[in-house]
Design an enzyme around this catalytic site. Sequence first.
Site, PDB file in Angstrom:
ATOM      1  N   HIS A  34      27.008   9.942 -19.159  1.00 52.25           N
ATOM      2  CA  HIS A  34      25.848  10.238 -21.050  1.00 52.25           C
ATOM      3  C   HIS A  34      26.579   9.405 -21.770  1.00 52.25           C
ATOM      4  O   HIS A  34      27.558   9.819 -22.310  1.00 52.25           O
ATOM      5  CB  HIS A  34      24.944  11.379 -21.186  1.00 52.25           C
ATOM      6  CG  HIS A  34      24.680  12.573 -22.062  1.00 52.25           C
ATOM      7  ND1 HIS A  34      24.643  12.505 -23.697  1.00 52.25           N
ATOM      8  CD2 HIS A  34      23.029  12.824 -21.417  1.00 52.25           C
ATOM      9  CE1 HIS A  34      23.571  12.874 -23.765  1.00 52.25           C
ATOM     10  NE2 HIS A  34      22.466  12.815 -23.286  1.00 52.25           N
ATOM     11  N   GLU A  56      19.339  14.748 -17.568  1.00 53.96           N
ATOM     12  CA  GLU A  56      18.230  13.933 -16.766  1.00 53.96           C
ATOM     13  C   GLU A  56      17.998  14.484 -15.475  1.00 53.96           C
ATOM     14  O   GLU A  56      17.387  14.413 -14.668  1.00 53.96           O
ATOM     15  CB  GLU A  56      18.771  12.451 -16.937  1.00 53.96           C
ATOM     16  CG  GLU A  56      18.569  12.359 -18.255  1.00 53.96           C
ATOM     17  CD  GLU A  56      16.455  11.859 -18.832  1.00 53.96           C
ATOM     18  OE1 GLU A  56      16.025  11.720 -18.337  1.00 53.96           O
ATOM     19  OE2 GLU A  56      17.214  12.454 -20.248  1.00 53.96           O
TER      20      GLU A  56
END
Length: 370
Positions: A254, A309
């Site tokens: 991330h 995600e």
Amino acid sequence: MAKVTGLEGVVAGETDIGLVDGEKGYLVYRGYWAKELAVSKSYEEVAYLLWNRRLPEAEELVLLKQEMAAARTIPEYLKQMIDLLPPSIPMMLVLQSAVAALGDKDNATWPPTLKQAIRLTSVLPTIIAYRYRKVNNLPEVEPLAELGHAANYLYMLTGSIPEEAHVQALSAYQILCMEHGMNASTFASRVVLSTESDICAAVCGAIGAMKGPLHGGAPSEVISMLEEIGTMDRAEPWIRKVLENRGKIMGFGHRIYKTKDPRAEALMIATEAMIGKDPSFDLAIHVEHTAIRLLEEYKPGRRLFTNVEFYAAAILKALQLDPDIFTPTFTAGRIVGWTSHILEQAESNRIFRPQSVYTGPMPETEAETV
């Protein structure tokens, strides 16, 4: 002077709504760990917290649920407007148009009110479900007042009362979508509101920012990866091949979080009841474990963990939601954060007016005194 683009690292304001600390893996809502709220509280409870700076008492929660249930209905004129929009219009633009159309005299006031925030939060899932079923030639499903926010959303989309495990997973996901600092869409909402425009206009600005793939991109790439892998026995050779070719494993790492994504940690707990009940979800969990092991083997010390995600993809695929409504579903969660920031901006408002550095040519002659 160092060149700064995208306002990266620039402090644009103060807030007591949420804290994002990527180095430490912190996500805090009003003094509470977001990952704990996601697995222990309902969507309505966390919405109350963000709007009111504290968790609700039992009676306050009942009243909020009643108010939100009563605010779910779409006005008839709005249905007619949505019906006139061609099916080719993306859902996010439909949402933007619908929210703008809700900006009547009751919702176009300054300063914005909590009642307006509750109204927009409550009606957004109904707009999504109404439009989704309309373009897919399915009959409209009216909201059920006795269902909670997340359960009612699934019910309006599918026409069936959802399983409790699915409700818990979606609720946790949308709670973790609510707030994430001064991101692009939240900043957009505050900029619009700072001009003393109304809450509907500010939310429209936020939706416009969320529509962009660099911000609100749905986890469709993760789903494509899972579908390409297909079966558990293919996971390890598929991942090894990608890593050996210096490819990217979607759903890992991330930009902000340099340690474990706290949202992914919470979703892992919230989805425990789904394990063993859905083959696609079980495949996702197997891919996660395999990828983490192989990433450490191929990229030791890089601290590449599962991000939100990945779990969002696993959940939304297990719920059999159409990829076209992934970003709108994220939006239906984030609107609580947007409206909280909008209300906070109004409390001590000052218009945003940043400076820019001019890099164009100057006139050849000196300016004359007039």
